[in-house]
Design an enzyme around this catalytic site. Structure first.
Site, PDB file in Angstrom:
ATOM      1  CB  THR A 129      -7.999  -4.032  -7.837  1.00 12.26           C
ATOM      2  OG1 THR A 129      -6.623  -4.075  -7.983  1.00 12.26           O
ATOM      3  CG2 THR A 129      -8.244  -5.585  -8.094  1.00 12.26           C
ATOM      4  CD  GLU A 145      -3.871  -4.343  -0.472  1.00 13.11           C
ATOM      5  OE1 GLU A 145      -3.586  -4.432   0.782  1.00 13.11           O
ATOM      6  OE2 GLU A 145      -4.672  -5.090  -1.047  1.00 13.11           O
TER       7      GLU A 145
HETATM    8  N1  COS Z   1      -2.307   3.744  11.287  1.00 15.27           N
HETATM    9  C1  COS Z   1      -2.682   4.645  11.895  1.00 15.27           C
HETATM   10  N2  COS Z   1      -1.923   6.094  11.780  1.00 15.27           N
HETATM   11  C2  COS Z   1      -0.972   5.967  10.688  1.00 15.27           C
HETATM   12  C3  COS Z   1      -0.400   4.963  10.152  1.00 15.27           C
HETATM   13  C4  COS Z   1      -1.043   3.616  10.525  1.00 15.27           C
HETATM   14  N3  COS Z   1      -0.678   2.687  10.056  1.00 15.27           N
HETATM   15  N4  COS Z   1       0.652   5.135   9.481  1.00 15.27           N
HETATM   16  C5  COS Z   1       0.827   6.557   9.521  1.00 15.27           C
HETATM   17  N5  COS Z   1      -0.199   7.164  10.488  1.00 15.27           N
HETATM   18  C6  COS Z   1      -0.309   8.333  10.843  1.00 15.27           C
HETATM   19  C7  COS Z   1       1.118   9.004  11.443  1.00 15.27           C
HETATM   20  O1  COS Z   1       1.028   8.769  12.710  1.00 15.27           O
HETATM   21  C8  COS Z   1       0.944  10.443  11.072  1.00 15.27           C
HETATM   22  O2  COS Z   1      -0.079  11.143  12.151  1.00 15.27           O
HETATM   23  P1  COS Z   1      -0.009  12.342  12.736  1.00 15.27           P
HETATM   24  O3  COS Z   1      -0.844  13.476  11.551  1.00 15.27           O
HETATM   25  O4  COS Z   1      -0.889  12.574  13.978  1.00 15.27           O
HETATM   26  O5  COS Z   1       1.286  13.068  12.577  1.00 15.27           O
HETATM   27  C9  COS Z   1       0.196  10.493   9.631  1.00 15.27           C
HETATM   28  O6  COS Z   1      -0.446   9.337   9.660  1.00 15.27           O
HETATM   29  C10 COS Z   1       1.191  10.782   8.787  1.00 15.27           C
HETATM   30  O7  COS Z   1       2.106   9.426   8.472  1.00 15.27           O
HETATM   31  P2  COS Z   1       3.483   9.747   7.985  1.00 15.27           P
HETATM   32  O8  COS Z   1       4.149  10.873   8.348  1.00 15.27           O
HETATM   33  O9  COS Z   1       4.193   8.221   8.229  1.00 15.27           O
HETATM   34  O10 COS Z   1       3.065   9.791   6.459  1.00 15.27           O
HETATM   35  P3  COS Z   1       3.854   9.635   5.049  1.00 15.27           P
HETATM   36  O11 COS Z   1       3.496  10.603   4.362  1.00 15.27           O
HETATM   37  O12 COS Z   1       5.377   9.775   5.301  1.00 15.27           O
HETATM   38  O13 COS Z   1       3.630   8.215   4.461  1.00 15.27           O
HETATM   39  C11 COS Z   1       3.832   5.889   4.153  1.00 15.27           C
HETATM   40  C12 COS Z   1       3.814   7.072   5.084  1.00 15.27           C
HETATM   41  C13 COS Z   1       4.811   6.130   3.011  1.00 15.27           C
HETATM   42  C14 COS Z   1       4.082   4.687   4.787  1.00 15.27           C
HETATM   43  C15 COS Z   1       2.373   5.790   3.494  1.00 15.27           C
HETATM   44  O14 COS Z   1       2.141   6.936   2.528  1.00 15.27           O
HETATM   45  C16 COS Z   1       2.115   4.612   2.773  1.00 15.27           C
HETATM   46  O15 COS Z   1       1.841   3.612   3.425  1.00 15.27           O
HETATM   47  N6  COS Z   1       2.328   4.734   1.163  1.00 15.27           N
HETATM   48  C17 COS Z   1       2.110   3.515   0.329  1.00 15.27           C
HETATM   49  C18 COS Z   1       0.662   3.501  -0.010  1.00 15.27           C
HETATM   50  C19 COS Z   1       0.171   2.450  -0.545  1.00 15.27           C
HETATM   51  O16 COS Z   1       0.329   1.349   0.030  1.00 15.27           O
HETATM   52  N7  COS Z   1      -0.522   2.418  -1.875  1.00 15.27           N
HETATM   53  C20 COS Z   1      -0.814   1.053  -2.366  1.00 15.27           C
HETATM   54  C21 COS Z   1      -2.259   1.650  -2.994  1.00 15.27           C
HETATM   55  S1  COS Z   1      -3.480   0.580  -2.472  1.00 15.27           S
HETATM   56  S2  COS Z   1      -3.396  -0.922  -3.813  1.00 15.27           S
END
Ligand code: COS
Length: 381
Positions: free
Chosen positions: A158, A362
């Site tokens: 964006t 997002e």
């Molecule tokens: N705040 C702080 N830490 C976070 C967190 C948050 N909201 N969410 C996850 N973490 C941390 C976890 O605690 C974990 O920590 P450790 O390394 O200590 O184990 C680490 O990050 C990895 O978390 P997780 O295992 O949940 O990661 P995944 O790869 O499974 O991804 C999702 C999680 C799918 C929820 C994430 O990749 C996501 O939000 N994807 C969508 C992305 C998005 O919104 N894209 C749009 C782009 S912007 S327009």
């Protein structure tokens, strides 16, 4: 104590944002949507009035408003036009990782730029093969002498075509999954290439581009936060910005509901305005409930942030519910208009097209459910 009564300052801010949406945005929104016009004049005016960069801290020249204040503004702006609203609010995504993790020097330089002029910054996370799965990204940042060298491509960015600088996530350790991602500030003049301007279904007055980094060199000190800690920065950013998307969704839903109500009061069928028919009343009542609950969930997620609490769950609740509701309300509003709703002249169809992206950007509606499931099935200790 639970109290969402707005203060006098918040009410005045809401009125100012509403006035701006009504007088500056709505008169051009449908034309800008049709022609995919870049809304530079509106950006300049919104910046002047303090309706942009709402969370930019005061010490760096910003308005330093609360998250709740920002959501109140974003609902009104999206009521005016969510395409232009996305353009106006998107600096928030680029700012958040900097505000959380960058050095004092970087904050002064790059946050300061946004306070000094109506400039834009873009958040570069998504890649062609890494959307929901952030850690699947392929863009790399490699240390070479006293520089970081960035290579890769980011898509669906964006404001990408117009940004002065970019907040970029890249792999600094290719074998470490989410623990090998770092965050950087990349100035536009470092050799960034704007590749592609997307032609979109909705929110057409917003700019969406592909940004390529071909051996782009930046100083070592442009690393934001710690090396290999970028994934968490990106997640913490989304926790802070998803309530804003929920607020925009509330604004779109409210606009659609209002249009449907106005139309239902004038359109006569079977000898009475269609608002007198229970079938239509039930549609309008469900719309009203969805707008109301979207706003409450948004305020809840924003207030937790203002209290300094983690809001991951509430942020996903709000974004998921408000975005799905905006799509449902806009679709039902078209239904209330009957065949006229399908005709561009009646304006309501724009809201249905605009609402769709709220369920996608997002974090898709499915990613929000994934976060909600994880946070509730396996709550953090
Ligand atoms: N705040 C702080 N830490 C976070 C967190 C948050 N909201 N969410 C996850 N973490 C941390 C976890 O605690 C974990 O920590 P450790 O390394 O200590 O184990 C680490 O990050 C990895 O978390 P997780 O295992 O949940 O990661 P995944 O790869 O499974 O991804 C999702 C999680 C799918 C929820 C994430 O990749 C996501 O939000 N994807 C969508 C992305 C998005 O919104 N894209 C749009 C782009 S912007 S327009």
């Amino acid at each position: 104590m639970i109290d969402f009564t707005l203060t006098d300052e918040q009410l005045a801010m809401r009125e100012m944002a509403h006035d701006f949406a009504e007088k500056e945005m709505r008169p051009v929104a449908w034309e800008y949507d049709r022609d995919a016009t870049w809304p530079q004049q509106i950006i300049d005016k919104a910046w002047e009035l303090g309706l942009m960069n709402t969370h930019l801290p005061e010490e760096y020249g910003g308005p330093g408003l609360s998250y709740l204040d920002g959501c109140i503004i974003e609902e009104e702006i999206a009521w005016g036009c969510s395409g232009i609203g996305t353009t106006l609010s998107c600096n928030g995504l680029a700012i958040a990782p900097i505000a959380i993790g960058a050095s004092e020097e970087l904050k002064r330089e790059y946050l300061g730029r946004l306070a000094e002029a109506p400039l834009l910054a873009s958040f570069c996370l998504t890649e062609p093969d890494a959307g929901s799965d952030v850690s699947g990204m392929k863009t790399t940042a490699t240390r070479r002498g006293d520089k970081w060298v960035i290579n890769g491509s980011k898509c669906f960015i964006t404001n990408g075509e117009y940004a002065n600088w970019y907040t970029v996530f890249a792999k600094t350790d290719k074998d470490a999954g989410h623990r090998g991602i770092s965050c950087f500030i990349v100035p536009r003049d470092a050799g960034v290439i704007v590749d592609k301007h997307e032609d979109k279904m909705g929110q057409r007055a917003s700019n969406t581009a592909t940004i390529t980094f071909p051996d782009v060199e930046i100083p070592l000190d442009h690393l934001v936060g710690e090396e290999n800690k970028g994934f968490k920065l990106s997640m913490m950013t989304l926790d802070r910005t998803r309530p804003g998307v929920a607020a925009m969704a509330t604004g779109v839903a409210r606009a659609a509901w209002e249009m449907a109500m106005d139309y239902a009061k004038q359109r006569v069928q079977f000898g009475v305005p269609i608002a007198m028919h229970q079938g239509i009343q039930f549609l309008l009542a469900d719309m009203a409930t969805k707008v109301h609950l979207s706003r409450l969930a948004t305020y809840n997620a924003a207030t937790l942030l203002d209290q300094g609490k983690r809001n991951t769950l509430e942020s996903s609740h709000a974004k998921r519910f408000a975005a799905d509701s905006a799509m449902e309300v806009a679709t039902d509003a078209v239904q209330v208009f009957g065949g006229y709703g399908f005709i561009k002249e009646y304006k309501v169809e724009k809201l249905m097209r605009d609402a769709k992206i709220l369920q996608l950007y997002e974090g898709t509606a499915q990613i929000q459910r994934l976060v909600i499931a994880r946070e509730t099935l396996l709550p953090r200790q």
